[in-house]
Design a protein around this motif. Structure first.
Motif: not given
Length: 293
Positions: A8-12, A16-19, A45-50, A55-57
């Motif tokens: 899931y993390f790799v896909a996001v 760079l987009h949840f949808t 720790t956060p991996l993504l910044k909403r 999003v961005e890493l």
């Protein structure tokens, strides 16, 4: 840490987009967001910044992504490898060859078609005499074997004939009869017959010997060669004559001549042999190609 969380993390991270990531994964967005949060909580720790749009890493996310991607790719590769082996599409198949079968073009045409259809399958091959081949097949050291019939061990295995060969007479090039297109075995009654050892192919040995004895050849003048193919070297050296499968006529030796047997009753089959119980998928795939032929 669960593999699906990494996936899931790799896909996001890649979209760079949840949808868009949710659509790619085939799940809805809220569960995806929740699973990413669980992963971040586990890591601490956060991996993504909403962001408002997408999003961005984070710095930690950028550091985490290459390893996460490698783990996902390795898992996918392992899964496909296991499935390929289970389906007989990849892995290894051990094949045995009776010594004289190595000259049979139908065998290698069949293997060529198999390799073309199943390029990920590795073939482990070895050549043995018939007795060792059948023992190794029985003991599970071979998945299948290409053998010559008749074979006294045939009833222990499933067999599928893939080619039938006539036997031919091999003569030294300087022999008085070497220019004839065909010969009756009775014309060779005074010749020394060079034979392979009985254990190489017991039933074929008995068939040849009994036929030659009926034709008047003398058993006292039989001479042994290590293998069927090796008998041709002895013929070329002038040690006698030999009866060999027609496929061995491909051997290009100026000291050899081959001729037909008149009223020939000597034939040998090349067969594909496999254990009756629990054949591997790869063996069944090879067998299907035999059936197509």
């Amino acid at each position: 840490m669960e593999l699906r969380h990494l996936r899931y993390f790799v896909a996001v991270a890649e979209t760079l987009h949840f949808t868009r990531a949710a659509e790619m994964l085939g799940i809805s967005q809220p569960p995806l967001s929740q699973q990413i949060q669980r992963l971040e909580h586990e890591i601490g720790t956060p991996l993504l910044k909403r962001l408002t749009r997408g999003v961005e890493l984070t710095e930690a996310g950028r550091a985490f992504l290459p390893d996460a991607l490698q783990v996902v790719q390795l898992a996918d590769h392992a899964l496909e490898k296991a499935r390929g082996v289970a389906r007989g599409m990849s892995g290894q198949m051990s094949l045995g060859f009776a010594s004289s079968v190595a000259f049979g073009s139908p065998v290698f045409e069949l293997l060529g078609r198999f390799r073309a259809r199943y390029p990920a399958m590795e073939l482990i091959t070895r050549e043995e005499n018939m007795a060792l081949l059948m023992q190794d097949l029985r003991d599970g050291l071979l998945d299948a074997a290409f053998i010559r019939l008749p074979c006294e061990s045939s009833k222990a295995f499933n067999l599928r004939v893939i080619a039938t060969e006539r036997m031919m007479i091999a003569l030294p090039a300087g022999h008085a009869l070497s220019q004839q297109a065909s010969l009756a075995l009775t014309q060779l009654a005074e010749e020394t017959l060079i034979m392979f050892p009985r254990e190489v192919a017991p039933s074929l040995y008995e068939l040849i010997v009994s036929t030659c004895l009926r034709a008047g050849l003398c058993a006292d003048r039989f001479q042994q060669a290590p293998q069927i193919a090796a008998s041709l070297g002895m013929v070329a050296a002038g040690c006698g004559i030999a009866l060999v499968p027609a496929s061995l006529c491909c051997i290009n030796n100026p000291q050899l001549r081959f001729c037909e047997i008149e009223n020939n009753t000597l034939f040998t089959d090349i067969a594909f042999a496999w254990r009756r119980n629990h054949p591997s998928r790869s063996v069944l795939h090879l067998l299907s190609l035999v059936s197509e032929e």
